[in-house]
Scaffold this motif. Structure first.
Motif, mmCIF file in Angstrom:
data_model
loop_
_atom_site.group_PDB
_atom_site.id
_atom_site.type_symbol
_atom_site.label_atom_id
_atom_site.label_comp_id
_atom_site.label_asym_id
_atom_site.label_seq_id
_atom_site.Cartn_x
_atom_site.Cartn_y
_atom_site.Cartn_z
ATOM 1 N N ALA A 203 -2.283 0.883 0.831
ATOM 2 C CA ALA A 203 -2.404 0.477 2.219
ATOM 3 C C ALA A 203 -1.663 -0.841 2.384
ATOM 4 O O ALA A 203 -1.715 -1.703 1.502
ATOM 5 C CB ALA A 203 -3.871 0.316 2.598
ATOM 6 N N VAL A 204 -0.958 -0.997 3.510
ATOM 7 C CA VAL A 204 -0.254 -2.247 3.804
ATOM 8 C C VAL A 204 -0.729 -2.749 5.160
ATOM 9 O O VAL A 204 -0.609 -2.056 6.168
ATOM 10 C CB VAL A 204 1.275 -2.062 3.815
ATOM 11 N N LYS A 205 -1.277 -3.938 5.149
ATOM 12 C CA LYS A 205 -1.742 -4.559 6.395
ATOM 13 C C LYS A 205 -0.669 -5.501 6.913
ATOM 14 O O LYS A 205 -0.144 -6.335 6.170
ATOM 15 C CB LYS A 205 -3.044 -5.327 6.158
ATOM 16 N N LYS A 206 -0.347 -5.388 8.187
ATOM 17 C CA LYS A 206 0.668 -6.223 8.831
ATOM 18 C C LYS A 206 -0.040 -7.170 9.804
ATOM 19 O O LYS A 206 -0.709 -6.745 10.736
ATOM 20 C CB LYS A 206 1.666 -5.336 9.573
ATOM 21 N N VAL A 207 0.111 -8.462 9.551
ATOM 22 C CA VAL A 207 -0.582 -9.474 10.343
ATOM 23 C C VAL A 207 0.440 -10.425 10.943
ATOM 24 O O VAL A 207 1.354 -10.886 10.248
ATOM 25 C CB VAL A 207 -1.582 -10.276 9.480
ATOM 26 N N SER A 208 0.293 -10.732 12.209
ATOM 27 C CA SER A 208 1.194 -11.673 12.864
ATOM 28 C C SER A 208 1.003 -13.058 12.274
ATOM 29 O O SER A 208 -0.119 -13.528 12.089
ATOM 30 C CB SER A 208 0.925 -11.707 14.367
#
Length: 373
Positions: A203-208
């Motif tokens: 899983a890859v989480k993308k956070v600003s």
């Protein structure tokens, strides 16, 4: 480095040398689950160093180690790291934290090209595998025992400077290095994608990332919780467009297909034994988090993942708080950035405190659709 070599992976070796020695006293391999390269066994590694296929630099400083970044049979760069007390050093752009008892290492890189500012770039978690120990040939040591014999039992920190940054893991890129296949979740702070890297699912989480400086608290917390039994494990995290500080932070971690909220909705009745086991594992996970000096601040069924054997793993440290020291008191005021209504401490729902539920998750937007294309 040639343009077509920039994306090649490298193998990382940790060398512990005697001062003024000509050969390594100990050699360790830093291994990460996302690597496509096969890990060399000890016999290959021993032959590699004994035949001087990998140049050995003479160590000139006490309490120093060397990292050798190697691609195929070519040495990319050798970096000498010095023991540090953890204080910030503006001239260093590489930090290695070794935890002997866990046999793990955390490698963090920074961008120091902006004058006085230091920007976080990446953090990667490695298993430390003992490859060569000529002083104890007759004794079989575990990885943790070999590390304890050299460094002791406490966490130890090294810093140094690397000149090249165009190779993995320092130049990792989401669109280039991962194949997204779906969206696992979307919340107020980012989106989580189901991805693959070769045959490895994750899983890859993308956070600003809207501020310069240190990585978000989620990366720091997950790095501190490496090896915890009931916490989702991070493989690596990195920032893209780090120079401007306006890009995104990506967190690669274990992937799970279900969470406690879905389990509770789907169950037909209460299985007391299973419910007791789940509750006990949640408490064990919270204990691990608190012992690491971290307060989660958003524990709820959606943030408790479940594997195929019904074991639980706590995730989402996006608003977690890391204590500066174990006995520190941490303020926990009410507000939209803390917790989720109906799951947080009842005190936070008091009319004397302003506390509103976080912004509700949104449906996939054009940015998410672009990431999946």
């Amino acid at each position: 480095m040639a343009e077509d070599d920039k994306n090649d992976e490298v193998q990382i070796y940790l060398l512990v040398l005697e001062v003024e020695g000509e050969h390594p006293t100990y050699v360790f391999r830093l291994s990460n689950p996302l690597e496509k390269l096969p890990c060399q066994d000890s016999s290959i590694c021993r032959a590699l160093f004994s035949q001087d296929q990998v140049p050995i630099q003479v160590s000139t400083k006490p309490d120093s180690i060397q990292l050798k970044f190697q691609r195929a049979n070519d040495l990319v760069e050798c970096v000498e790291l010095e023991l540090t007390n953890g204080e910030h050093e503006r001239t260093s752009n590489l930090e290695l934290i070794i935890e002997p008892l866990k046999a793990t290492a955390v490698l963090t890189s920074y961008d120091t090209a902006q004058g006085m500012s230091v920007l976080w770039r990446s953090t990667t978690i490695y298993s430390v595998v003992s490859m060569l120990d000529p002083k104890v040939k007759s004794v079989v040591l575990s990885n943790s025992d070999a590390l304890k014999m050299i460094f002791g039992a406490t966490v130890i920190r090294f810093r140094g400077h690397i000149s090249k940054d165009s190779f993995y893991p320092l130049a990792i890129d989401f669109k280039r290095d991962f194949v997204p296949t779906g969206i696992l979740g979307k919340g107020a702070h980012g989106s989580v994608y189901r991805c693959s890297r070769g045959i490895m699912p994750l899983a890859v989480k993308k956070v600003s990332k809207e501020r310069k400086g240190n990585p978000c608290s989620e990366v720091e917390a997950m790095a501190k919780l490496s090896g915890a039994n009931h916490v989702v494990q991070m493989y690596c995290a990195w920032s893209e467009n780090a120079v401007s500080g306006l890009g995104y932070v990506y967190i690669g971690m274990e992937v799970f297909e279900s969470n406690l909220d879905e389990y509770l909705d789907a169950r037909k009745g209460v299985n007391l034994q299973k419910s007791t086991t789940i509750f006990a594992e949640i408490m064990a996970g919270v204990k691990e988090i608190h012992e690491a000096g971290i307060i989660h601040r958003d524990l709820k069924p959606l943030n408790i993942l479940i594997d195929s054997d019904d074991h639980i793993y706590i995730t989402d440290f996006g608003i977690s708080k890391i204590k500066p020291y174990p006995s520190a008191n941490v303020r926990y005021p009410g507000g939209p950035q803390y917790g989720t209504q109906f799951y947080c401490d009842p005190i936070l729902n008091s009319t004397h405190l302003q506390h509103d539920e976080k912004e509700k998750p949104q449906v996939a937007d054009s940015e998410d659709r672009e990431a999946l294309e």
